[in-house]
Design a protein around this motif. Sequence first.
Motif, short mmCIF file in Angstrom:
data_model
loop_
_atom_site.label_atom_id
_atom_site.label_comp_id
_atom_site.label_asym_id
_atom_site.label_seq_id
_atom_site.Cartn_x
_atom_site.Cartn_y
_atom_site.Cartn_z
N LEU A 287 0.69 -1.17 0.24
CA LEU A 287 -0.04 -0.36 0.19
C LEU A 287 0.91 0.89 -0.27
CD1 LEU A 287 -2.66 1.27 0.57
CD2 LEU A 287 -2.19 1.10 3.09
N LEU B 220 -8.39 1.53 -4.93
CA LEU B 220 -7.70 2.48 -3.98
C LEU B 220 -6.11 3.50 -4.57
CD1 LEU B 220 -6.63 0.21 -0.81
CD2 LEU B 220 -8.00 2.01 -0.80
N ILE C 236 -14.35 3.00 -2.72
CA ILE C 236 -14.31 1.78 -1.84
C ILE C 236 -16.04 1.03 -0.97
CG2 ILE C 236 -13.38 1.44 0.88
CD1 ILE C 236 -11.43 3.51 -0.01
N VAL D 197 -11.28 -0.20 3.88
CA VAL D 197 -11.34 -1.80 3.40
C VAL D 197 -10.69 -3.16 4.18
CG1 VAL D 197 -9.78 -2.93 1.72
CG2 VAL D 197 -9.43 -0.09 2.57
#
Length: 867
Positions: free
Chosen positions: A579, A615, A680, A703
């Motif tokens: 990420l 994302l 999301i 998430v």
Amino acid sequence: MNALTTARELTECDREPIHQIAAVQPYGAFLQLDSDWTVRHRSLNCADVLGLAQLPAIGTNLKAIFQAAAIDTFRAALVRLAGESEVERLFGVQVTDDGGLYDCAVHAIEGSIVLEFEPHDSGEFVNHVSLIAPMLAQLESIKDTEALCAKAATLLREMLGYDRVMVYRFHADDSGEVIAEDARDDLEPFLGLRYPQADIPQQARDLFRINRVRMIADVAAEPATIEPPVAFGNRPLDMSLSVLRASSPIHLKYLENMGVEASLTLALVRNNKLWGLIACHHMEPRLLSFSLRTVAETFSQMFSLILDRVLIDRSEQLRSRGRELHGRLMLNLAEGASLGENVKMVAETLDGLVAHDGLSVTVGGQFTSHGMAPSEKEFLAIAPELAKAELHEAYATTSLALEIPAASAFEQRAAGALFIPISRQPGDHLILWRQPLAQKVRWAGDPSKAKATAPGERLQPRESFAAWEQTVEGRSEAWSEDDLHIAEGLRVTMLEVILRMSEEVARERSRAQEQQSLLIAELNHRVRNILNLIRGLVSQSKHDALDIEDFASIIGGRIAALASAHDNITQENWAPAPLNKLFESEIEAYVRGSEHRFSLVGEEVLIAPEAYTVLALVVHELMTNSAKYGSLCDRSGSVHVTISRTASDDLSIAWRERGGPPVRSPTRRGFGSTIIEKSIPFELKGQAELRFLLAGLEADFIVPQRYVTADQANTRAAQAKGDGVSLPSVAREADHLPRHALVVEDSMIIALDTEESLKRLGVGLVEIVSSVSGALAAIKAHRPDIAIVDFNLGPESSTEIIAELARLNVPFALATGYTELDEEIGELGAMGVVRKPYGQSEIEDVIETYQTLMRNPGLVGGKPVSP
């Protein structure tokens, strides 16, 4: 593949430095500035084009020439640039207090700022974005490459108004062919004509990959000179990204001989390679507005995506034919008989898939043939030259005798050959042969009729471009791309046959084949999804755009974010990706040099591919919003992101902006806001909450746990020190950095990439050598602090280098692709292994290991520390 031929000599055109022409086309003006906005170069027509009282003097600050608002606009454009290969476009900018409006191109190169200006025509300037969607809609349903290109030529001619629009495709030999054309009825058609490689020299092709639009408004116009013509240190100016760059006299003469007085060329790039060009010609001068050129460029980019989809579909059809061939051969050879005993059966199996007149098989020194093929004695005469080629993939030629003279003994029976390596042993081949066939090739004029010149004089291109037929003898019919695709699949099949796999391996192969089919289907599905996503972004983004400049910036940023996310996923073989890389790639574009304004703390996590692109868009929109309106839009604000887990082990992402201008809740929700708030929850079934507080935007995202895994290899110690974006530990620990590094590598590309990585980490001097003798000489001349040594240097071994480094107690790492070397590290004295292919992170590991050794001198020469 063309492994048997020698390198092509450079032509006169190939040697011409077309990107270093210190002149621009006269309809625009050019300024090159230092980082402090001081004029260092200017075109001599600046005063006339910009309506200035006098030509700006070298050393003049831009503030003395332009109004402050214009300079602020240029600064903002520089901030938006994604890198030094990008050009930012501005429309209708007033540069002086009493002057008119100008369309501008802004880019950065070699540490300087380049501004280019064209008068803005308010009467013609319209928002052309609405033209793109209807044009693309007419292309989407077309499945055939030629039909697709023909329709694109027609649509572009209708939009741009040129007398002739051609789609030009490159062949494997670098010649080109006009595969689609739309032109005035009275013009001689060029459709189907071939053009030699020299017509578009290699350096022009390389330039088109980075600067994909090229317009010449008037072939006969005198260019405006740039002074001074060279930069500091007598370096030529690099005009690679210039939109106004003057053209090569050779090219202008070429166009003049064609009767062309204006042109526009759009590059078609596929997989970072120049697939072809869209060439627009006009028989009188034609100046296309900057905004319409920008729309034409956007059209060519979207057309390239559609073309790519069509070609991918075609590749899938070829793979299907290859799988069919594989199955038939495996079925016919299932009894275990040797390939040599089944040459006739193999030839019959290939009938209808790859046209051929004969077939030969050579395995383990045994030669067998069928049909029109050389005899064993004739083949043995060419075998030594074939062995030198060391073929590892399918290779095709239409005239083997031109490459191996001994093949002339049988060229009347078998002129062309398609070599397919079928084992790991050199010389084991399945070879398809084709008889010679007299052919006629239609060229655009006789390519040999360029006027001869005395030494030092400029080459004169041919004067006639009338269709000229060349009769080619002694060559077979050309092998098509389809033939090569099938041959490559056949190579894999033959490898399986020759290796005589056991029953268990055969079952594994069957499962692998099924998996391959699933992966191919999945890849096709993903490519289509990406194309549909991009189409949706284009459609939705136009509602957020105020003009074409804004549209180009918005859609460019969103596609770049998707591309970056896709790169991260594919680097991990379509596995979960880090990420933090999303934030690092985005923040680099907005606060480069001021990383302390962004902090990312918390657990290192990996995000599943299906969630990663979602994302990526959310993070991009947050960064873009902050750079435009939030805490990153001025010099004082900052952004803090915290990664944590909830009680149910879901991932929590907390975004906090502080120190920027006061925040006001937006009165309307654009597409960007929709991406942030709804992506999301909608796609991942997570949560998103935005709070527009006066002190700064706050956003919280959840998430679901099923998309998240811990990154055990790079666990981040959760801390709230706010010490900036997660940079490599080497960047935070500058102590004990080597000052002089030696890189021993026989691949120039790998060596240059390693040099760049080392210098990025703070190593001052990086010395590159490619041979054992060169390395030993470099070590003797100047003992390095650290070395990265390729274990295999082509035919040489690095053992002498390793021994010398060990004798001098120089820490070194071995670069290799062989896992067997792991057990020998300690014996060789290396501090670790860099596994190929390697990149920045692996080099960081080497430097960290070196720093550990320097902090603990007792380890040097002792037990190595593996990175």
